[in-house]
Structure formats: C-alpha cells, structure tokens
Design a protein around this motif. Structure first.
Motif, PDB file in Angstrom:
ATOM      1  N   ARG A  57      24.039  13.331  50.088  1.00 53.10           N
ATOM      2  CA  ARG A  57      22.968  14.226  50.080  1.00 53.10           C
ATOM      3  C   ARG A  57      22.187  13.265  51.222  1.00 53.10           C
ATOM      4  O   ARG A  57      21.691  14.127  51.876  1.00 53.10           O
ATOM      5  CB  ARG A  57      22.364  13.982  48.333  1.00 53.10           C
ATOM      6  N   GLY A  58      22.086  11.828  50.986  1.00 47.45           N
ATOM      7  CA  GLY A  58      21.330  11.257  52.364  1.00 47.45           C
ATOM      8  C   GLY A  58      21.835  11.484  53.795  1.00 47.45           C
ATOM      9  O   GLY A  58      20.403  11.572  54.860  1.00 47.45           O
ATOM     10  N   LEU A  59      23.119  11.625  54.192  1.00 47.28           N
ATOM     11  CA  LEU A  59      23.075  11.815  55.045  1.00 47.28           C
ATOM     12  C   LEU A  59      23.633  13.453  55.811  1.00 47.28           C
ATOM     13  O   LEU A  59      23.250  13.697  57.109  1.00 47.28           O
ATOM     14  CB  LEU A  59      25.068  11.838  54.865  1.00 47.28           C
ATOM     15  N   LEU A  60      23.635  14.374  54.811  1.00 45.29           N
ATOM     16  CA  LEU A  60      23.624  15.385  55.015  1.00 45.29           C
ATOM     17  C   LEU A  60      21.860  15.996  55.474  1.00 45.29           C
ATOM     18  O   LEU A  60      21.755  16.696  56.471  1.00 45.29           O
ATOM     19  CB  LEU A  60      23.492  16.723  53.724  1.00 45.29           C
ATOM     20  N   ARG A  61      20.933  15.337  54.455  1.00 47.61           N
ATOM     21  CA  ARG A  61      19.526  16.037  54.595  1.00 47.61           C
ATOM     22  C   ARG A  61      18.858  14.742  56.364  1.00 47.61           C
ATOM     23  O   ARG A  61      17.875  14.913  56.670  1.00 47.61           O
ATOM     24  CB  ARG A  61      18.988  16.031  53.553  1.00 47.61           C
ATOM     25  N   SER A  62      19.595  14.023  56.487  1.00 45.27           N
ATOM     26  CA  SER A  62      19.485  12.602  57.291  1.00 45.27           C
ATOM     27  C   SER A  62      19.890  13.307  58.974  1.00 45.27           C
ATOM     28  O   SER A  62      19.442  12.712  59.993  1.00 45.27           O
ATOM     29  CB  SER A  62      19.184  11.678  57.825  1.00 45.27           C
ATOM     30  N   GLY A  63      20.349  15.069  58.538  1.00 50.02           N
ATOM     31  CA  GLY A  63      21.358  15.561  60.448  1.00 50.02           C
ATOM     32  C   GLY A  63      22.972  14.163  60.582  1.00 50.02           C
ATOM     33  O   GLY A  63      22.940  14.790  61.463  1.00 50.02           O
ATOM     34  N   ALA A  64      23.249  13.502  59.765  1.00 54.79           N
ATOM     35  CA  ALA A  64      24.539  13.054  60.029  1.00 54.79           C
ATOM     36  C   ALA A  64      25.301  14.192  60.508  1.00 54.79           C
ATOM     37  O   ALA A  64      25.657  15.855  59.411  1.00 54.79           O
ATOM     38  CB  ALA A  64      25.424  12.010  59.037  1.00 54.79           C
ATOM     39  N   ASP A  65      26.582  14.208  61.245  1.00 53.98           N
ATOM     40  CA  ASP A  65      27.495  14.566  61.685  1.00 53.98           C
ATOM     41  C   ASP A  65      28.808  15.086  60.557  1.00 53.98           C
ATOM     42  O   ASP A  65      29.036  14.103  59.213  1.00 53.98           O
ATOM     43  CB  ASP A  65      28.621  15.143  62.884  1.00 53.98           C
ATOM     44  N   ASP A  66      29.389  16.017  60.353  1.00 54.80           N
ATOM     45  CA  ASP A  66      30.238  16.071  59.200  1.00 54.80           C
ATOM     46  C   ASP A  66      31.950  14.813  59.724  1.00 54.80           C
ATOM     47  O   ASP A  66      32.107  14.387  57.882  1.00 54.80           O
ATOM     48  CB  ASP A  66      31.714  17.187  59.884  1.00 54.80           C
ATOM     49  N   GLU A  67      32.292  14.600  60.313  1.00 49.39           N
ATOM     50  CA  GLU A  67      33.358  13.099  61.107  1.00 49.39           C
ATOM     51  C   GLU A  67      32.080  12.093  59.990  1.00 49.39           C
ATOM     52  O   GLU A  67      33.198  11.116  59.402  1.00 49.39           O
ATOM     53  CB  GLU A  67      33.759  12.854  61.902  1.00 49.39           C
ATOM     54  N   THR A  68      30.933  11.598  59.764  1.00 54.25           N
ATOM     55  CA  THR A  68      30.349  10.744  59.713  1.00 54.25           C
ATOM     56  C   THR A  68      30.418  10.506  58.150  1.00 54.25           C
ATOM     57  O   THR A  68      30.172   9.589  57.371  1.00 54.25           O
ATOM     58  CB  THR A  68      28.672  10.686  60.282  1.00 54.25           C
ATOM     59  N   ILE A  69      29.947  12.363  57.457  1.00 55.70           N
ATOM     60  CA  ILE A  69      29.558  12.243  56.570  1.00 55.70           C
ATOM     61  C   ILE A  69      31.422  11.907  55.215  1.00 55.70           C
ATOM     62  O   ILE A  69      31.358  11.331  54.161  1.00 55.70           O
ATOM     63  CB  ILE A  69      30.118  13.712  55.965  1.00 55.70           C
ATOM     64  N   ALA A  70      32.465  12.710  56.298  1.00 54.90           N
ATOM     65  CA  ALA A  70      34.101  12.114  56.088  1.00 54.90           C
ATOM     66  C   ALA A  70      34.382  10.781  55.715  1.00 54.90           C
ATOM     67  O   ALA A  70      34.769  10.058  54.410  1.00 54.90           O
ATOM     68  CB  ALA A  70      34.233  13.207  56.137  1.00 54.90           C
ATOM     69  N   GLN A  71      33.839  10.378  57.046  1.00 58.00           N
ATOM     70  CA  GLN A  71      33.961   8.384  56.415  1.00 58.00           C
ATOM     71  C   GLN A  71      33.118   8.138  55.696  1.00 58.00           C
ATOM     72  O   GLN A  71      34.069   6.852  55.112  1.00 58.00           O
ATOM     73  CB  GLN A  71      34.008   7.963  58.446  1.00 58.00           C
TER      74      GLN A  71
END
Length: 337
Positions: free
Chosen positions: A291-305
């Motif tokens: 959730r923190g990554l989503l709300r900080s603007g991370a891209d999909d591949e960063t979240i996936a990794q």
C-alpha cells in the motif's frame, strides 16, 4: 509475463488470498471476542482502484491464476460486485471465488454471479440454529442457509461448505453435516481449528483432529481416498463418499489438517491483507507493505519486485507445534482466510 512468485524451497505461488475488509458481522467464539476488535481505520484500507491494480500486477507479472476474496466478511465490503466485475475483466482472467459467512449471500449471489464470480466457500459449523447462535453470538442461521441455497441457484458451483468442529460443542455433528451436504450437492470441507483467534486461547489438546473427523465419518460412510496426485497444491485431502459423485448417496468430502497433517511443502498461496500487506503464510510474523508503494507513486514493476522479494523469504513450514512457534499478532479476521 514477469518472474513468478517463487520461494527458496521451489514453491510457486499462483493462488492469491485477498482480504477486502477485517470487519465481520458475526462474533464466532473461535475467532474474536463478543465485543469485536479494533477495526482498521477506513483510510488504511485499500481502495477499489488499488485492489484492482494489485491483482492486475499479480496476474500479468507474477503468474497468479486464482484469486480468493476473503475477510473478515468480504460481502460487507461496499461495491463488492463491482470489484468482482473489474477483476473478471483482467487479461489473463483469474478464477474468482469468495469465502463468506453467507449472511448477505441471498441478496448478493445473483449480482456476484453476473459480475463474474465463479464459486463460493461458505463457513457453516452447525445445522442447529441454537448452536449457531452460541458459536457466532448472532441469530442468523436461517440467513446463512438461505444464502447457500441462493449461491447454488445462481450457479456458483461447486458450493463448498467449510466447517470447524469444536470438542463438546458441535463435534458430534460431523456425520449430519456431511449427509446434509451430500443431499444438496455441496462439497464439505472440515478444517482443524487453528491458532488464529484474537484471544490467543487456542488449545491443541481441545482441537478435534483430522484423524478423529475421519473416524467419525467412517463409522457411517464408506470413504475412499482420492490421493495426492489429484490433490496437487490444494489444502484439503479429499475422499470419495459412498462411491463418489453420481453414485446414490455419494459425493466428496475434504479434510484440511492444517495442524496435524500440514501441507506446507505444496503451498501455492500468497496473501494480501485489507490494508495492502503481503503475507507469505497465515502464520507469518513479517509483512511487506505494498500500500505504501502504491500511494508513493511506485510503478508496477517496483511493486511486483517487492512482492517477489517478500515471497523469497517464505519459511519452509508454518511451524505449529514446534518449540519456537509463536502465534501471529494479527487474528484470522485481520489476515484474511
């Protein structure tokens, strides 16, 4: 397709258990106290858009093929039919199911089926309305049964029934529960009671074991094991009952022996809590924050990794019964079943 969710023991997670809420409208004695629990503040819950984005990442980049919506009680999540419709529109489309207590299923079974839900698992521990009231602290047995019937009519099959037996409370009902399900074409799953209650009052000595359940069923039914090859990564060991589906009085029953017959070596699940935390196991004590990554603007591949890295740390086994086992801080309702 990106790199899958593989851990250091060679297991690959293709089944996502996604909690939509930690809230529930029942107060089951083996899950939470009568007064309920401190619920997650609503701003901490994933939004509909965040849920859809995370599932899209899971199916397009991480190889997830099945999504089970859980809770708490997922049907109290506002707009659940719209969430299901958006998940069903993903490409590749995951298989979609929900685990529910069915108190709202009579109203929602039709809309959920239209939205794209494939099937349901319903928690029902007793056929007796008074025992139900004692166990859940709510007088809703008739609503649950009506919800199960509505799911069957809507084509959300196979309708699977999950039952937890408690010693001295409902353990005598095992044969009756199976007979009731066989008569209606439902698939029954008995689940050993697990140490996931908010009160931390679980007592292994009081747990009704898989072996005890099978002995009680075997006294009234002919059971033939289906075997490990057919089981695959499913948590339930299954038996054909009285000749299996299609035979007079026949069908199938499963037993999930999470404590005495653990299936960790074949586990293919990854979990997301309602507030966007990855959990590698029901009994994990560590989480990774998506959730923190989503709300900080991370891209999909960063979240996936980040998700891949979390799953690499999955332990070999849950460890129930081992000397160092510690029950997770979050109860089942906050983790998602």
């Amino acid at each position: 397709m990106g790199t899958a969710l593989t851990d250091h023991f060679g297991r690959t997670a293709t089944d996502l258990r996604l909690s939509l809420t930690d809230r529930c409208d029942l107060r089951c004695t083996y899950c939470m106290p009568a007064e309920g629990l401190p619920w997650l503040p609503r701003p901490e819950l994933l939004t509909d858009d965040e849920i859809v984005r995370l599932v899209a990442i899971a199916v397009t980049r991480l190889g997830v093929r099945e999504v089970r919506l859980t809770g708490g009680e997922p049907l109290i999540r506002p707009g659940i039919a719209n969430i299901v419709a958006r998940l069903a529109a993903l490409n590749p489309r995951p298989s979609l199911s929900v685990t529910t207590n069915a108190t709202a299923l009579e109203r929602l079974a039709g809309p959920l089926a239209v939205a794209g839900l494939d099937r349901v698992n319903v928690s029902l521990d007793t056929l007796d309305p008074q025992t139900f009231k004692t166990l859940t602290r709510r007088d809703k047995h008739a609503r649950v049964v009506a919800g199960i019937e509505a799911a069957d009519r809507a084509g959300l099959r196979p309708v699977k029934i999950n039952s937890v037996l408690m010693r001295g409370v409902n353990d005598h009902e095992a044969p009756a529960l199976l007979r009731w399900c066989l008569e209606r074409g439902y698939e029954l799953r008995f689940i050993e009671q697990m140490p996931l209650d908010a009160q931390h009052g679980w007592d292994r000595a009081q747990m009704v074991t898989a072996q005890e359940i099978l002995e009680r069923l075997g006294a009234e039914f002919h059971l033939e094991p289906e075997g490990e090859a057919l089981r695959g990564a499913a948590p339930a060991e299954t038996w054909l009952v009285n000749g299996g589906p299609g035979a007079p009085g026949g069908g199938r029953v499963g037993v999930i022996g999470s404590v005495t017959r653990p299936f960790c070596a074949a586990c293919d699940r990854t979990r997301l809590t309602a507030d966007g935390q990855v959990r590698t196991c029901l009994f994990a004590r560590e989480e990774s924050d998506l959730r923190g990554l989503l709300r900080s603007g991370a891209d999909d591949e960063t979240i996936a990794q980040t998700w891949r890295t979390a799953m690499l740390g999955k332990k070999a086994a849950a460890g129930i019964g081992e000397p160092g086992f510690v029950q997770p801080d979050r109860p089942m309702s906050a983790i998602g079943g």
